[in-house]
Design an enzyme around this catalytic site. Structure first.
Site, PDB file in Angstrom:
ATOM      1  CG  ASP A 191      36.257  43.947  28.333  1.00 52.24           C
ATOM      2  OD1 ASP A 191      35.431  43.378  29.070  1.00 52.24           O
ATOM      3  OD2 ASP A 191      37.337  43.428  28.007  1.00 52.24           O
ATOM      4  N   GLY A 192      33.243  43.552  27.187  1.00 47.73           N
ATOM      5  CA  GLY A 192      32.499  42.706  26.257  1.00 47.73           C
ATOM      6  C   GLY A 192      31.186  43.367  25.852  1.00 47.73           C
ATOM      7  CB  THR A 193      28.720  45.238  27.887  1.00 52.49           C
ATOM      8  OG1 THR A 193      28.502  44.137  28.782  1.00 52.49           O
ATOM      9  CG2 THR A 193      27.431  46.021  27.698  1.00 52.49           C
ATOM     10  CG  ASP A 219      37.017  42.846  37.720  1.00 56.28           C
ATOM     11  OD1 ASP A 219      36.874  42.510  38.904  1.00 56.28           O
ATOM     12  OD2 ASP A 219      36.819  42.082  36.765  1.00 56.28           O
ATOM     13  NE  ARG A 233      16.274  57.320  42.379  1.00 54.73           N
ATOM     14  CZ  ARG A 233      16.902  58.461  42.624  1.00 54.73           C
ATOM     15  NH1 ARG A 233      18.115  58.678  42.155  1.00 54.73           N
ATOM     16  NH2 ARG A 233      16.292  59.397  43.330  1.00 54.73           N
ATOM     17  CB  ALA A 234      20.734  58.301  36.914  1.00 52.06           C
ATOM     18  NE  ARG A 264      42.908  27.411  60.348  1.00 53.44           N
ATOM     19  CZ  ARG A 264      43.887  26.759  60.957  1.00 53.44           C
ATOM     20  NH1 ARG A 264      45.083  26.681  60.381  1.00 53.44           N
ATOM     21  NH2 ARG A 264      43.702  26.170  62.137  1.00 53.44           N
ATOM     22  CD  GLU A 319      50.599  41.945  57.937  1.00 52.05           C
ATOM     23  OE1 GLU A 319      49.575  41.356  57.544  1.00 52.05           O
ATOM     24  OE2 GLU A 319      50.555  42.888  58.759  1.00 52.05           O
ATOM     25  N   GLY A 358      28.960  40.771  34.245  1.00 50.87           N
ATOM     26  CA  GLY A 358      28.820  40.602  35.696  1.00 50.87           C
ATOM     27  C   GLY A 358      28.095  41.797  36.307  1.00 50.87           C
ATOM     28  NE  ARG A 394      37.073  36.512  35.764  1.00 51.32           N
ATOM     29  CZ  ARG A 394      36.195  36.602  34.771  1.00 51.32           C
ATOM     30  NH1 ARG A 394      36.164  35.709  33.837  1.00 51.32           N
ATOM     31  NH2 ARG A 394      35.332  37.608  34.710  1.00 51.32           N
ATOM     32  CB  THR A 434      33.081  45.769  35.575  1.00 49.73           C
ATOM     33  OG1 THR A 434      34.036  44.828  36.073  1.00 49.73           O
ATOM     34  CG2 THR A 434      33.853  46.948  35.007  1.00 49.73           C
ATOM     35  NE  ARG A 479      29.813  36.496  32.556  1.00 49.26           N
ATOM     36  CZ  ARG A 479      30.509  37.606  32.847  1.00 49.26           C
ATOM     37  NH1 ARG A 479      30.870  38.432  31.886  1.00 49.26           N
ATOM     38  NH2 ARG A 479      30.838  37.899  34.082  1.00 49.26           N
ATOM     39  CG  ASP A 536      38.875  45.407  34.241  1.00 47.90           C
ATOM     40  OD1 ASP A 536      37.816  46.048  34.240  1.00 47.90           O
ATOM     41  OD2 ASP A 536      38.941  44.211  33.913  1.00 47.90           O
TER      42      ASP A 536
END
Ligand code: ATP
Length: 334
Positions: free
Chosen positions: A114-116, A139, A32-33, A258, A199, A22, A183, A137, A83, A141
Site C-alpha cells: 500500500d505504501g508503494t 501479507d 520478467r513478465a 516452546r 490446535e 518488503g 503485523r 507483499t 523503503r 492484506d
C-alpha cells in the site's frame, strides 16, 4: 473518429519498473513478465534499482529480454527493494522526476504494498507520470485482489516448517507457540494454522482470551494429544508468541512449552508455481493496462479474473481473513 486508445498507445514509449517495500517471492516472475511483454509491444524498459530510492539516485539498468532470463524460479527481487525516506519529501520526488524525465520514462509499473501505491499516486498527481501497481507483499492484506504475490509461497514455507516442528513436538509431548508474519493481518496465520492442523490460531482480527485458550487446550478433545501447536500472528493484539507462551505457562504449568518465531524465512525461497503464474498474469496485465491508458490502479486477481482497482480503494478498504476459514479452523481443531 479519433482513436484515443491509439493516441495513448503512441504516447507510451518507455516504462520504468521497480520493486518497493518488503520483498516477496514471485516479484522476479513479475519483473520478467513486465519486461518481456513490454518488449513484445515495442516498448523500452528501464529497471529502477531499490524502489523509489533508485529513481532519486539515478540507479537505473536497461532491461532486455535476456536480462530477465533464469529468474522466474528465484525468490527476492533482482531490482532490489527499499523503503525510501527521501521519496516522502517533495524535494526527493522532484529529483526522481527529473532523473526519469531525462531518461524518457513516461510510465511506471510499481510492485509493492500500500505504501508503494501511495507514493505512486502522489507522484502522478505532481508530475503526471502514470503507473500501475502489482500487489507484491506476503501479507495478503490488500483489497482489490484475492491473493498478493508471495502469500502462497510464504504460507507453504511456514507449513513446511511447522510440519517439522510437529515431529519434535510429538516426540516430547510439547506445546509449541509458532509465530508467523502479519503485523496487521491474520491471513498468513489463518491459512498456515488451517493447513498445519493447529490446535489454536491467534489473529489480530479476533480477540485472544488466554483463559479460553488454556481451557480449549485442556478440553476433552485435546487432552490426549501428544503435541499441540498454537499459531500466533506477530500482530496478535494480545502479543506475539513469547508473550502468549509466558501467559499460558502461568495458567497451565503442566505443559512443556516452546516458542519458535519463523521470521524472515517466510519471505525467501523459490516462489511456488502459483506465485510464478500470478506474477506473470499481473505483470502482463500491468503493461497492457498502461498501453490502454490506465493509471493509478492495481492489477489484482478476483475470482481468477484480472481486475484493476483504484489505488485509493486498495489502500483504504480492508481485506480481512475469510470468516468461513475461521469457522473451519475452529471446527477442525478439537
Ligand atoms: P509492505 O507491505 O511490504 O510494507 P509497502 O509498499 O507498503 O510494502 P512502505 O514502506 O509502506 O512499503 O512503502 C514503500 C515506499 O513507498 C516508502 O518507503 C516510500 O518511499 C514510498 N511511500 C509510501 N508512502 C508514501 C507517501 N505517502 N508519499 C510518498 N511516498 C510514499
Amino acid at each position: 473518429m479519433v482513436n484515443l486508445a491509439a493516441i495513448k498507445r503512441t504516447l507510451l514509449k518507455h516504462i520504468g519498473i521497480l520493486t518497493s517495500g518488503g520483498d516477496s517471492p514471485g516479484m522476479n516472475a513479475c519483473i520478467r513478465a513486465v519486461v518481456r511483454s513490454a518488449i513484445a509491444s515495442e516498448l523500452q524498459v528501464t529497471g529502477i534499482m531499490r524502489g523509489y530510492q533508485g529513481m532519486i539516485e539515478s540507479d537505473f539498468v536497461q532491461m532486455d529480454g535476456r536480462s530477465v532470463s533464469n529468474i522466474v524460479q528465484r525468490g527476492g527481487t533482482i531490482l532490489k527493494s527499499a523503503r525510501s525516506k527521501d521519496f516522502f519529501s517533495a524535494a526527493g520526488r522532484s529529483k526522481a522526476f527529473s532523473n526519469i524525465q531525462s531518461l524518457g520514462i513516461d510510465a511506471l509499473v510499481v510492485i509493492g504494498g500500500d505504501g508503494t501505491f501511495r507514493g505512486a499516486e502522489e507522484f502522478r498527481k505532481e508530475y503526471g507520470i502514470r503507473s500501475i501497481g502489482v500487489p507484491g507483499t506476503i501479507d495478503n492484506d490488500l483489497a482489490g485482489t484475492d491473493y498478493t504475490l508471495g502469500f502462497d509461497t510464504a504460507i507453504n514455507t511456514a507449513v513446511d516448517s511447522i510440519d517439522k516442528i510437529r515431529d519434535t513436538a510429538n516426540s516430547h509431548d510439547r506445546l509449541f507457540f509458532v509465530e508467523v508474519m502479519g503485523r496487521h493481518s491474520g491471513h498468513i496465520a489463518l491459512s498456515v494454522g488451517l493447513a498445519s492442523g493447529a490446535e489454536s490460531i491467534l489473529l489480530p482480527e479476533t480477540v485472544t482470551d488466554v483463559n479460553a485458550l488454556v481451557a480449549s487446550l485442556r478440553s476433552g478433545g485435546n487432552r490426549n494429544k501428544s503435541s499441540n501447536i498454537v499459531v500466533v500472528s506477530e500482530g496478535d493484539e494480545a502479543g506475539g508468541a513469547f508473550k502468549m507462551a509466558e501467559e499460558v505457562r502461568k495458567l497451565a504449568p503442566e505443559y512443556d512449552t516452546r516458542v519458535t518465531v519463523l521470521g524472515h524465512i517466510q519471505r525467501g525461497g523459490a516462489p511456488s508455481a502459483f506465485d510464478r503464474i500470478l506474477g506473470t498474469r499481473l505483470g502482463v496485465a500491468a503493461v497492457e493496462g498502461l498501453i490502454s491508458g490506465k493509471s493509478d490502479v492495481m492489477a489484482g486477481l478476483i475470482n481468477n479474473q484480472v481486475v484493476f482497482t483504484p489505488y485509493a480503494t486498495c489502500v483504504s478498504a480492508s481485506h480481512a481473513p475469510d470468516p468461513e476459514l475461521i469457522r473451519l479452523a475452529y471446527l477442525t481443531s478439537i
